[in-house]
Write a protein that holds these residues in place. Structure first.
Motif, short mmCIF file in Angstrom:
data_model
loop_
_atom_site.label_atom_id
_atom_site.label_comp_id
_atom_site.label_asym_id
_atom_site.label_seq_id
_atom_site.Cartn_x
_atom_site.Cartn_y
_atom_site.Cartn_z
N CYS A 92 10.88 -7.39 32.83
CA CYS A 92 9.52 -7.53 32.31
C CYS A 92 8.59 -8.11 33.37
O CYS A 92 7.45 -7.65 33.54
N GLN A 93 9.06 -9.11 34.10
CA GLN A 93 8.23 -9.69 35.15
C GLN A 93 7.90 -8.65 36.22
O GLN A 93 6.76 -8.57 36.70
N ALA A 94 8.89 -7.84 36.60
CA ALA A 94 8.65 -6.81 37.61
C ALA A 94 7.66 -5.76 37.11
O ALA A 94 6.75 -5.35 37.83
N LEU A 95 7.85 -5.30 35.87
CA LEU A 95 6.95 -4.27 35.32
C LEU A 95 5.53 -4.79 35.13
O LEU A 95 4.57 -4.02 35.24
N LEU A 96 5.39 -6.08 34.84
CA LEU A 96 4.07 -6.67 34.64
C LEU A 96 3.45 -7.17 35.94
O LEU A 96 2.31 -7.67 35.93
N GLY A 97 4.19 -7.06 37.04
CA GLY A 97 3.67 -7.51 38.32
C GLY A 97 3.59 -9.01 38.46
O GLY A 97 2.83 -9.53 39.28
N VAL A 123 4.71 -14.21 30.98
CA VAL A 123 3.41 -14.40 30.36
C VAL A 123 2.83 -13.02 30.08
O VAL A 123 2.53 -12.26 31.00
N LEU A 124 2.69 -12.69 28.81
CA LEU A 124 2.15 -11.40 28.41
C LEU A 124 0.67 -11.53 28.12
O LEU A 124 0.26 -12.45 27.39
N PRO A 125 -0.16 -10.67 28.66
CA PRO A 125 -1.60 -10.78 28.45
C PRO A 125 -1.96 -10.66 26.97
O PRO A 125 -1.20 -10.09 26.19
N PRO A 126 -3.13 -11.17 26.55
CA PRO A 126 -3.58 -11.01 25.17
C PRO A 126 -3.58 -9.53 24.78
O PRO A 126 -4.01 -8.67 25.55
N ASP A 135 15.44 -8.01 23.54
CA ASP A 135 14.09 -8.49 23.26
C ASP A 135 13.42 -8.91 24.56
O ASP A 135 14.02 -9.64 25.36
N PRO A 136 12.18 -8.49 24.80
CA PRO A 136 11.54 -8.83 26.07
C PRO A 136 11.25 -10.31 26.25
O PRO A 136 11.03 -10.76 27.37
N ALA A 137 11.27 -11.08 25.15
CA ALA A 137 10.95 -12.51 25.25
C ALA A 137 12.14 -13.39 24.89
O ALA A 137 11.97 -14.52 24.47
N ASP A 138 13.37 -12.86 25.07
CA ASP A 138 14.54 -13.65 24.66
C ASP A 138 15.05 -14.58 25.76
O ASP A 138 15.99 -15.33 25.53
N ALA A 163 13.72 1.92 31.97
CA ALA A 163 12.99 2.98 31.27
C ALA A 163 12.65 2.55 29.84
O ALA A 163 11.55 2.81 29.33
N TYR A 164 13.59 1.86 29.18
CA TYR A 164 13.33 1.37 27.82
C TYR A 164 12.19 0.36 27.82
O TYR A 164 11.26 0.46 27.01
N PHE A 165 12.24 -0.62 28.70
CA PHE A 165 11.20 -1.65 28.72
C PHE A 165 9.86 -1.09 29.16
O PHE A 165 8.81 -1.52 28.67
N ASP A 166 9.87 -0.14 30.06
CA ASP A 166 8.62 0.48 30.49
C ASP A 166 7.94 1.17 29.32
O ASP A 166 6.72 1.04 29.11
#
Length: 343
Positions: free
Chosen positions: A196-201, A331-334, A184-187, A308-311
């Motif tokens: 997730c932090q890297a992919l979201l910058g 922190v995931l954007p709205p 889970d990306p928020a676990d 690759a899965y998270f992307d």
């Protein structure tokens, strides 16, 4: 029924590890009953199995008894990350303890063999390195992680008491940090956090000085170890460490993920959480000798698959939308699409 086909119960089967285990057992042709209350699991992890003739799903909480006929039980039900089990620590302890009692009672009644998914957290913040199964651990029984650490320790106690008193056929696996698709990306786990932090910058969050170590096992290797342990002779009860003995600091992990994602995320430091272990590395000599098992997927290869899965997950417009998530410093954007916990 074909004598080679078993009726197998997997508790926590809609979770990260449970769903991969169900995949493997269904592919082997066994009749699988997946049980999960979806507290942290997700039915989206089971979409590839729903409708298969040898797979059934039941929404059920293992803190209540379950009356079914099975040959084997994999007991994986329990929140498995601080973000998850801090939401309801009392329920986490109940899941480990009451769940173990109920599943052991079922195994005793049916004569089923039962495997407990225990954890390296039973070693706490270890004073012995690497951790061997003979080590009794160094655990704070009243700290914020105790609901999970002590719950799993108590479950191991129950398994061996049922084995000694009731001759229940048991297997106990101590699972070390596992990663891979369907996390889970928020676990709040370190691999999912960093990716997730890297992919979201976003800045990659390190705790303490970032030099604490972990050993990361790819999910396919872990599932192979669990199945080999379940299939071993009855005299092999465990506990047996199942994990990858390759050890990395948190800084090394973060830098590898930044390189593999091509991210420009900076590394930032935060205070170390209470009772966070400084070192974690399994001694897997027992798994090698008794099960003929050792991991085969190196960290770089496993991270590439996981990234690759998270992307894909973070880019999929069809995923459920979580308005704003702030768990594990992500922190995931709205309106950014992610899998909602328990969805």
């Amino acid at each position: 029924m074909n004598r080679g086909i078993k009726r197998i119960l997997v508790t926590g089967g809609a979770g990260f590890l449970g769903s991969h285990l169900c995949d493997r057992l269904v592919a082997q042709g066994h009749d699988i009953l997946c049980v999960d209350n979806l507290f942290t699991g997700s039915k989206s992890n089971l979409t590839q199995l729903l409708g298969r003739p040898n797979f059934d799903y039941m929404r059920h909480d293992v803190t209540f008894p379950l009356y079914v006929e099975v040959d084997e039980i994999y007991n994986l039900a329990c929140p498995a990350s601080p973000v998850q089990y801090s939401v309801n620590p009392v329920q986490t302890t109940k899941t480990s303890v009451h769940g173990a009692i109920n599943m052991l009672g079922l195994a005793k009644r049916t004569g089923a063999k039962i495997l407990q998914a225990s954890t390296s957290e039973v070693y706490g913040d270890p004073e012995v390195h690497p951790q061997q199964e003979e080590y009794w651990g160094h655990v704070n029984p009243i700290g914020p992680r105790a609901c999970y650490d002590e719950g799993k320790r108590c479950a191991e106690t129950l398994f061996f008491d049922y084995h000694r008193e009731g001759r229940v056929r048991i297997k106990v696996a101590r699972i070390f940090n596992t990663y891979g698709p369907r996390m889970d990306p928020a676990d709040g786990r370190v691999v999912s956090n960093f990716i997730c932090q890297a992919l979201l910058g976003q800045p990659i969050t390190l705790y303490g000085d970032g030099r604490q170590t972990r050993s990361f096992c790819y999910v396919d290797d872990l599932i192979d170890g669990l199945i080999r342990l379940m299939g071993s002779e009855d005299a092999i009860t465990g506990p047996i460490n199942i994990g990858n003995p390759d050890e990395f600091t948190m800084i090394e992990l973060a830098e590898m993920i930044v390189a593999l994602t091509g991210s420009r995320s900076p590394l930032i430091m935060r205070p170390l959480p209470a009772d966070d272990p400084r070192q974690r590395r399994p001694d897997i000599a027992r798994a090698r000798d008794m099960l003929g098992w050792e991991p085969t997927v190196r960290l770089r290869e496993g991270l590439t698959r996981t990234i690759a899965y998270f992307d894909a997950l973070l880019s999929c417009a069809a995923s459920p939308v979580l308005p704003i998530a702030m768990q594990g410093d992500i922190v995931l954007p709205p309106a950014y699409p992610v899998n909602r916990l328990g969805a």
